[in-house]
Write an enzyme that holds these catalytic residues in place. Structure first.
Site, PDB file in Angstrom:
ATOM      1  N   HIS A 127      19.040  82.534  72.137  1.00 27.82           N
ATOM      2  CA  HIS A 127      18.769  81.146  72.505  1.00 27.82           C
ATOM      3  C   HIS A 127      18.094  81.076  73.878  1.00 27.82           C
ATOM      4  O   HIS A 127      18.161  82.019  74.675  1.00 27.82           O
ATOM      5  CB  HIS A 127      20.062  80.335  72.537  1.00 27.82           C
ATOM      6  CG  HIS A 127      20.754  80.280  71.209  1.00 27.82           C
ATOM      7  ND1 HIS A 127      20.262  79.607  70.133  1.00 27.82           N
ATOM      8  CD2 HIS A 127      21.930  80.853  70.797  1.00 27.82           C
ATOM      9  CE1 HIS A 127      21.082  79.735  69.102  1.00 27.82           C
ATOM     10  NE2 HIS A 127      22.099  80.494  69.484  1.00 27.82           N
ATOM     11  N   ALA A 182      35.674 101.527  75.893  1.00 33.22           N
ATOM     12  CA  ALA A 182      35.933 100.440  74.953  1.00 33.22           C
ATOM     13  C   ALA A 182      35.949  99.090  75.666  1.00 33.22           C
ATOM     14  O   ALA A 182      36.452  98.968  76.786  1.00 33.22           O
ATOM     15  CB  ALA A 182      37.261 100.673  74.248  1.00 33.22           C
ATOM     16  N   ARG A 205      32.327 107.885  86.688  1.00 35.87           N
ATOM     17  CA  ARG A 205      32.163 109.244  87.210  1.00 35.87           C
ATOM     18  C   ARG A 205      31.164 110.001  86.369  1.00 35.87           C
ATOM     19  O   ARG A 205      30.844 109.613  85.241  1.00 35.87           O
ATOM     20  CB  ARG A 205      33.497 109.996  87.237  1.00 35.87           C
ATOM     21  CG  ARG A 205      34.104 110.285  85.863  1.00 35.87           C
ATOM     22  CD  ARG A 205      35.381 111.084  86.016  1.00 35.87           C
ATOM     23  NE  ARG A 205      36.065 111.301  84.754  1.00 35.87           N
ATOM     24  CZ  ARG A 205      35.817 112.321  83.926  1.00 35.87           C
ATOM     25  NH1 ARG A 205      34.865 113.199  84.230  1.00 35.87           N
ATOM     26  NH2 ARG A 205      36.505 112.484  82.811  1.00 35.87           N
TER      27      ARG A 205
END
Length: 210
Positions: A127, A182, A205
């Site tokens: 959009h 995650a 890291r």
């Protein structure tokens, strides 16, 4: 007794998985998708949008919905090309779990990539940023700058691991061998050989090469 019966009784879910492994090859051919040997797509998957350019390498394993990978819940996977020029390229030996891959321009996924459950990989804002353009999107002229929707290609390098529930947004490059934690939202490019996570996703890291 029960163990003996299990050898001869096939569960409805196992039959469904076997059916879709066969059916999806035919479905992909019908949709104009080019794919290599070893394509395995478990359960129902959506291929939507105008027919763009979708190329898949060898040995893609795409789990969609429940029954194979518990983390997928009941979410079906989706591959979407927003226009006839949109391109999706998936390399060899890739594993994907109930992801939505949405290309306005181009999404490139390398070899030996693992993409966790229910990820979104999308190279467009979909959009307009300008709220007035969103209100009046059906009436604004194509030449009006407010109607432009921003998009930029996504590149995911070889051997990348993307954890479950991540969002990979427009213009991002993820370097080879990197790991995305995650739940991360990746808004900027991530270099090679590192672990990155968070919202927005940042490098935590480096990964020491063998």
């Amino acid at each position: 007794m029960r163990t003996g019966l299990r050898r001869f009784v096939v569960s409805p879910n196992a039959l469904k998985i076997k059916f879709y492994k066969w059916y999806n090859k035919t479905y992909f051919k019908f949709k104009g998708i080019r794919f290599g040997q070893g394509l395995t797509v478990y359960n129902k998957i959506y291929v939507t949008g105008p027919r763009g350019h979708i190329t898949i390498g060898k040995n893609l394993h795409f789990t969609s919905g429940a029954g194979v990978n518990p983390i997928c819940s009941n979410v079906c996977g989706c591959i979407h090309t927003a226009n006839a020029a949109a391109t999706i390229v998936i390399g060899d030996n890739v594993g994907i779990s109930s992801a939505c891959i949405w290309a306005q321009e181009r999404i490139s996924i390398g070899n030996h990539v693992n993409i966790g459950g229910k990820c979104l990989i999308i190279d467009t804002d979909v959009h307009q940023i300008d709220f007035m353009a969103r209100r009046d999107s059906k009436n604004t002229r194509p030449s009006d700058k407010r109607t432009f929707v921003q998009s930029a290609p996504i590149v995911i390098g070889d051997d990348v691991w993307i954890g479950a529930n991540c969002q990979i947004l427009k213009g991002v490059t993820i370097g080879s061998r990197s790991v995305i934690g995650a739940g991360s939202i990746v808004t900027k490019s991530i270099p090679e050989d590192c672990i990155a996570a968070g919202n927005p996703c940042r490098v935590i890291r480096q990964i020491v090469s063998r």
